[in-house]
Design an enzyme around this catalytic site. Structure first.
Site, PDB file in Angstrom:
ATOM      1  N   GLY A   1      30.358  31.848  41.958  1.00 15.03           N
ATOM      2  CA  GLY A   1      31.444  31.280  42.788  1.00 15.03           C
ATOM      3  C   GLY A   1      30.908  30.069  43.763  1.00 15.03           C
ATOM      4  O   GLY A   1      31.619  29.098  43.995  1.00 15.03           O
ATOM      5  N   THR A   2      29.666  30.312  44.119  1.00 21.52           N
ATOM      6  CA  THR A   2      28.774  29.217  45.083  1.00 21.52           C
ATOM      7  C   THR A   2      28.846  28.154  44.219  1.00 21.52           C
ATOM      8  O   THR A   2      29.325  26.791  44.776  1.00 21.52           O
ATOM      9  CB  THR A   2      27.712  29.626  45.496  1.00 21.52           C
ATOM     10  OG1 THR A   2      27.760  30.928  46.266  1.00 21.52           O
ATOM     11  CG2 THR A   2      27.157  28.726  46.334  1.00 21.52           C
TER      12      THR A   2
ATOM     13  N   ASN B   1      37.073  37.264  51.373  1.00 16.81           N
ATOM     14  CA  ASN B   1      36.089  38.525  51.092  1.00 16.81           C
ATOM     15  C   ASN B   1      35.882  39.597  52.098  1.00 16.81           C
ATOM     16  O   ASN B   1      35.586  40.695  51.745  1.00 16.81           O
ATOM     17  CB  ASN B   1      34.968  37.650  51.022  1.00 16.81           C
ATOM     18  CG  ASN B   1      34.567  36.540  51.859  1.00 16.81           C
ATOM     19  OD1 ASN B   1      35.296  35.892  52.043  1.00 16.81           O
ATOM     20  ND2 ASN B   1      33.319  36.999  52.326  1.00 16.81           N
TER      21      ASN B   1
ATOM     22  N   GLN C   1      37.440  36.415  45.160  1.00 15.48           N
ATOM     23  CA  GLN C   1      37.875  38.013  45.622  1.00 15.48           C
ATOM     24  C   GLN C   1      39.235  38.177  45.144  1.00 15.48           C
ATOM     25  O   GLN C   1      39.584  39.346  45.353  1.00 15.48           O
ATOM     26  CB  GLN C   1      37.759  38.027  47.322  1.00 15.48           C
ATOM     27  CG  GLN C   1      36.020  37.884  47.632  1.00 15.48           C
ATOM     28  CD  GLN C   1      35.582  39.107  47.054  1.00 15.48           C
ATOM     29  OE1 GLN C   1      35.944  40.212  46.765  1.00 15.48           O
ATOM     30  NE2 GLN C   1      34.039  38.813  47.457  1.00 15.48           N
TER      31      GLN C   1
ATOM     32  N   SER D   1      34.168  34.266  39.863  1.00 11.33           N
ATOM     33  CA  SER D   1      32.683  34.506  40.058  1.00 11.33           C
ATOM     34  C   SER D   1      32.731  35.924  38.975  1.00 11.33           C
ATOM     35  O   SER D   1      33.312  36.773  39.094  1.00 11.33           O
ATOM     36  CB  SER D   1      32.123  34.769  41.453  1.00 11.33           C
ATOM     37  OG  SER D   1      30.875  35.566  41.379  1.00 11.33           O
ATOM     38  N   GLY D   2      31.605  35.814  38.049  1.00 11.61           N
ATOM     39  CA  GLY D   2      31.429  37.127  37.249  1.00 11.61           C
ATOM     40  C   GLY D   2      31.384  38.243  37.786  1.00 11.61           C
ATOM     41  O   GLY D   2      31.831  39.374  37.541  1.00 11.61           O
ATOM     42  N   HIS D   3      30.431  38.398  38.839  1.00 12.11           N
ATOM     43  CA  HIS D   3      29.796  39.553  39.515  1.00 12.11           C
ATOM     44  C   HIS D   3      30.722  40.274  40.321  1.00 12.11           C
ATOM     45  O   HIS D   3      30.309  41.437  40.591  1.00 12.11           O
ATOM     46  CB  HIS D   3      28.415  39.432  40.000  1.00 12.11           C
ATOM     47  CG  HIS D   3      28.295  38.893  41.368  1.00 12.11           C
ATOM     48  ND1 HIS D   3      28.171  39.479  42.442  1.00 12.11           N
ATOM     49  CD2 HIS D   3      28.435  37.316  41.776  1.00 12.11           C
ATOM     50  CE1 HIS D   3      28.164  38.683  43.705  1.00 12.11           C
ATOM     51  NE2 HIS D   3      28.342  37.428  43.115  1.00 12.11           N
TER      52      HIS D   3
ATOM     53  N   THR E   1      22.041  23.869  29.504  1.00  3.05           N
ATOM     54  CA  THR E   1      22.227  24.689  28.171  1.00  3.05           C
ATOM     55  C   THR E   1      23.283  25.990  28.829  1.00  3.05           C
ATOM     56  O   THR E   1      22.878  26.654  29.768  1.00  3.05           O
ATOM     57  CB  THR E   1      20.970  25.300  27.549  1.00  3.05           C
ATOM     58  OG1 THR E   1      20.249  24.121  27.267  1.00  3.05           O
ATOM     59  CG2 THR E   1      21.172  26.103  26.415  1.00  3.05           C
TER      60      THR E   1
ATOM     61  N   CYS F   1      23.577  38.153  58.929  1.00  2.00           N
ATOM     62  CA  CYS F   1      22.264  38.249  59.828  1.00  2.00           C
ATOM     63  C   CYS F   1      21.671  36.936  59.717  1.00  2.00           C
ATOM     64  O   CYS F   1      21.088  36.462  58.379  1.00  2.00           O
ATOM     65  CB  CYS F   1      21.497  39.299  59.411  1.00  2.00           C
ATOM     66  SG  CYS F   1      20.570  40.202  60.470  1.00  2.00           S
TER      67      CYS F   1
HETATM   68  N1  PLP Z   1      33.688  32.806  47.548  1.00  2.53           N
HETATM   69  C1  PLP Z   1      34.054  34.217  48.199  1.00  2.53           C
HETATM   70  C2  PLP Z   1      35.575  34.487  48.460  1.00  2.53           C
HETATM   71  C3  PLP Z   1      33.048  35.040  48.119  1.00  2.53           C
HETATM   72  O1  PLP Z   1      33.435  36.195  48.254  1.00  2.53           O
HETATM   73  C4  PLP Z   1      31.845  34.697  47.064  1.00  2.53           C
HETATM   74  C5  PLP Z   1      30.788  35.895  47.124  1.00  2.53           C
HETATM   75  O2  PLP Z   1      30.575  36.777  47.956  1.00  2.53           O
HETATM   76  C6  PLP Z   1      31.324  33.458  46.792  1.00  2.53           C
HETATM   77  C7  PLP Z   1      32.238  32.746  46.689  1.00  2.53           C
HETATM   78  C8  PLP Z   1      30.274  33.124  46.208  1.00  2.53           C
HETATM   79  O3  PLP Z   1      30.186  33.600  44.897  1.00  2.53           O
HETATM   80  P1  PLP Z   1      28.835  33.844  44.077  1.00  2.53           P
HETATM   81  O4  PLP Z   1      28.070  35.215  44.681  1.00  2.53           O
HETATM   82  O5  PLP Z   1      28.966  34.145  42.711  1.00  2.53           O
HETATM   83  O6  PLP Z   1      27.989  32.819  44.412  1.00  2.53           O
END
Ligand code: PLP
Length: 388
Positions: free
Chosen positions: A71-72, A147, A175, A195-197, A233, A322
């Protein structure tokens, strides 16, 4: 000890079907998807199959999907790839730092930036976005689901404003994906991050949808991977896993099985409110994703509650980040108007596909008990404090 995991907005476990789908791509099917021999063709086919599954989840063309590391990266690629120095960018106060800090970085490089506020429910007012428009507004980036609170933004209206003004609209749907149906054509967005996770695929894989008519500058330069939009890759096992997770998510949404999630979430929320006094749902009254509940337990420290619940086997989180030893109140909760102490007293519960009715029952036993114990030793929780 029985462990209950209600922190699925932080990350989700990889589903067994997803793990089985990706497993052969670590060993038997190890080829580089750019190689022209058998091994490369095998993994290329898997990558393109996964691209189709992700595109089906978002209702776009496979060629409009760029695989990223998460996601980032998707958010950074959208922000840095769609706006340039001299452009004006509009975002909101409650974005994830992946968007907010990417926008701030652009500002340092010569972009103009406007950060629109949210109301007490955590909603962006489309009129604020409209009022913020300038002749050089190039990008509007407003998240689909928050989130921390799970609040869903009126993204379709934002997309309309962007279309009327000639700007591009990106939404961070990290999210929202797999929790609510997403149709990029219906929303009218030009770019959308996932984002996959967060959807039961592994950490370190994600995707950015970019409309085929919108040129985007790459962040990573190198080979011609991903149609020259993201060099490197391909992470084939991760991509295969994301494709499988997207397929499973689409099936769940198509069959309306996401309602089971909101039923459990509502039971948790109502149960807590019924048993714990001075508890307030942050974002109540706004449309929300079905898995998230952010609750403020006045007169306690959220961090202390997270630790107390963890000792009993229940994993939840605070919205607080934090930094260098100091616990900063969540920028999201402060933006919706909470005082720092109220923001710090807030806890996020987030359900996943593996959450059961028994998990909710157990959480409903543990949360009131732990809140009660912490308040009993809290100097802030006095009759006087309750009445103020
Ligand atoms: N955007 C949102 C709304 C998220 O909640 C998160 C992760 O918590 C991200 C972006 C970032 O995703 P990633 O952890 O896959 O980099």
């Amino acid at each position: 000890m029985r462990r209950i995991y209600l922190d699925n907005n932080a990350t989700t476990p990889v589903l067994p079907e997803v793990f089985e789908a990706m497993r052969p791509y670590f060993s038997e099917h190890f080829g580089n998807a750019s190689s022209i021999h058998h091994h490369g063709q095998e993994t290329r086919a898997a990558v393109e199959g996964a691209r189709e599954s992700v595109a089906a989840l978002l209702n776009c063309r496979p060629a409009e999907i760029i695989f990223t590391s998460g996601g980032t990266e998707s958010d950074n690629l959208a922000v840095a790839g769609l706006a340039a120095p001299g452009d004006h960018v509009i975002t909101s106060a409650i974005e994830h730092h992946a968007v907010l800090h990417a926008c701030k970085h652009l500002e340092e490089q010569g972009c103009e930036l406007t950060c629109v506020p949210v109301d007490s429910k955590g909603l962006v007012d489309p009129d604020d976005v409209r009022r913020a428009l300038r002749p050089n507004t190039r990008l509007i980036t407003i998240m689909m689901a928050n989130n921390e609170t799970g609040v869903l933004q009126p993204v379709h209206e934002m997309a309309e404003i962007a279309a009327e003004s000639g700007a591009v609209f990106h939404t961070d749907a990290v999210q929202a994906a797999a929790k609510v149906p997403i149709d990029v054509r219906q929303i009218g967005c030009h770019a959308l991050s996932i984002s996959g996770h967060k959807i039961h695929a592994p950490q370190g894989i994600g995707a950015l949808y970019v409309n085929k008519d919108i040129p985007i500058r790459p962040l990573l330069h190198g080979g011609r991977h991903e149609r020259s939009r993201r060099a490197g890759t391909e992470n084939v096992p991760g991509i295969v896993a994301l494709g499988k997770a997207a397929q499973l998510a689409k099936a769940t949404l198509d069959q309306g099985r996401d309602r089971e999630m909101s039923t459990m979430r509502d039971r948790l929320e109502q149960g807590i409110l019924a048993q714990v006094e001075d508890a307030v749902v942050n974002g109540a009254g706004a449309p929300r994703v079905p898995n998230t509940s952010n609750i403020r337990f006045d007169h306690i420290e959220g961090e202390a509650l997270v630790i107390a619940l963890d000792l009993k086997g229940l994993a939840v989180s605070t919205g607080a980040a934090c930094s260098s030893g100091a616990i900063e109140p969540s920028h999201v909760l402060v933006a919706i108007g909470l005082r720092p102490d109220q923001a710090r007293a807030s806890i996020r519960f987030s359900l996943g596909k593996q959450t059961t009715a028994e998990d909710i029952g157990e959480a409903l036993r543990l949360v009131p008990e732990s809140v009660g114990r912490l308040r009993a030793i809290s100097p802030r929780y006095t009759k006087q404090a309750v009445s103020t």
